[in-house]
Enzyme design. Structure first.
Site, mmCIF file in Angstrom:
data_model
loop_
_atom_site.group_PDB
_atom_site.id
_atom_site.type_symbol
_atom_site.label_atom_id
_atom_site.label_comp_id
_atom_site.label_asym_id
_atom_site.label_seq_id
_atom_site.Cartn_x
_atom_site.Cartn_y
_atom_site.Cartn_z
ATOM 1 N N LYS A 8 0.832 -1.198 0.000
ATOM 2 C CA LYS A 8 0.000 0.000 0.000
ATOM 3 C C LYS A 8 0.866 1.246 0.000
ATOM 4 O O LYS A 8 1.991 1.247 0.494
ATOM 5 C CB LYS A 8 -0.986 0.016 1.159
ATOM 6 C CG LYS A 8 -0.445 0.436 2.487
ATOM 7 C CD LYS A 8 -1.567 0.509 3.520
ATOM 8 C CE LYS A 8 -0.984 0.792 4.889
ATOM 9 N NZ LYS A 8 -2.012 0.889 5.919
ATOM 10 N N SER A 24 -9.174 4.721 -14.539
ATOM 11 C CA SER A 24 -7.999 4.238 -13.813
ATOM 12 C C SER A 24 -7.428 5.255 -12.840
ATOM 13 O O SER A 24 -7.954 6.334 -12.648
ATOM 14 C CB SER A 24 -6.899 3.790 -14.771
ATOM 15 O OG SER A 24 -6.344 4.922 -15.414
ATOM 16 N N THR A 56 -10.084 0.301 -8.991
ATOM 17 C CA THR A 56 -9.696 0.692 -10.336
ATOM 18 C C THR A 56 -8.393 -0.033 -10.666
ATOM 19 O O THR A 56 -7.979 -0.934 -9.951
ATOM 20 C CB THR A 56 -9.572 2.232 -10.463
ATOM 21 O OG1 THR A 56 -9.429 2.579 -11.842
ATOM 22 C CG2 THR A 56 -8.430 2.794 -9.648
ATOM 23 N N TYR A 57 -7.753 0.345 -11.773
ATOM 24 C CA TYR A 57 -6.497 -0.292 -12.159
ATOM 25 C C TYR A 57 -5.423 0.775 -12.345
ATOM 26 O O TYR A 57 -5.704 1.956 -12.555
ATOM 27 C CB TYR A 57 -6.672 -1.128 -13.430
ATOM 28 C CG TYR A 57 -7.068 -0.310 -14.640
ATOM 29 C CD1 TYR A 57 -6.101 0.198 -15.503
ATOM 30 C CD2 TYR A 57 -8.404 -0.030 -14.910
ATOM 31 C CE1 TYR A 57 -6.465 0.965 -16.609
ATOM 32 C CE2 TYR A 57 -8.770 0.726 -16.004
ATOM 33 C CZ TYR A 57 -7.791 1.219 -16.850
ATOM 34 O OH TYR A 57 -8.152 1.984 -17.924
ATOM 35 N N GLY A 72 -11.361 9.313 -15.069
ATOM 36 C CA GLY A 72 -12.678 8.804 -15.417
ATOM 37 C C GLY A 72 -13.671 8.942 -14.286
ATOM 38 O O GLY A 72 -13.639 9.900 -13.510
ATOM 39 N N ALA A 74 -13.929 7.625 -11.490
ATOM 40 C CA ALA A 74 -13.341 7.725 -10.148
ATOM 41 C C ALA A 74 -13.152 9.173 -9.716
ATOM 42 O O ALA A 74 -13.209 9.485 -8.527
ATOM 43 C CB ALA A 74 -12.006 6.991 -10.105
#
Length: 113
Positions: A8, A24, A56-57, A72, A74
């Protein structure tokens, strides 16, 4: 098999939020490498500011830039200036030692947690 924390990025600051981007989270490549994340990897993003949570990625950003972009849809949930935690998990039967880092207000590596 269990989902286990593998890394993290703690207390990152969102530097840009663009709802018109295709999607993303963009993360400074140096931070991606420090934690052991990979481009395209699914991550959980948690806002310490608003309490919003989303998956998300990853897209790699410019190394050393400190960039953390919400892209986007997010960007509707997590805005520029919010403090976030970016969390990666691994599906495994093994106990793993996660790599957790703390960054400063400019998204520069401060220390391992």
């Amino acid at each position: 098999m269990r989902w286990m924390l593998h890394g993290k990025i703690h207390k990152a600051t969102v530097t840009q939020a663009d709802v018109n981007y295709v999607g993303s989270i963009t993360i400074d490549k140096e931070l991606v490498d420090l934690v052991g994340f990979r481009p395209g990897e699914k991550v959980l993003v948690v806002s310490n500011t608003s309490g919003s949570r989303l998956e998300t990625y990853i897209i790699e950003g410019k190394p050393g830039s400190g960039d953390i972009f919400m892209n986007g849809a997010a960007a509707h949930l997590i805005k520029k200036g919010e403090e976030i935690i970016i969390i990666g998990f691994e599906l495994t039967d093994e106990l793993i030692e996660p790599t957790n880092i703390l960054v400063d207000e400019n998204n520069k590596f401060e220390r391992y947690l």
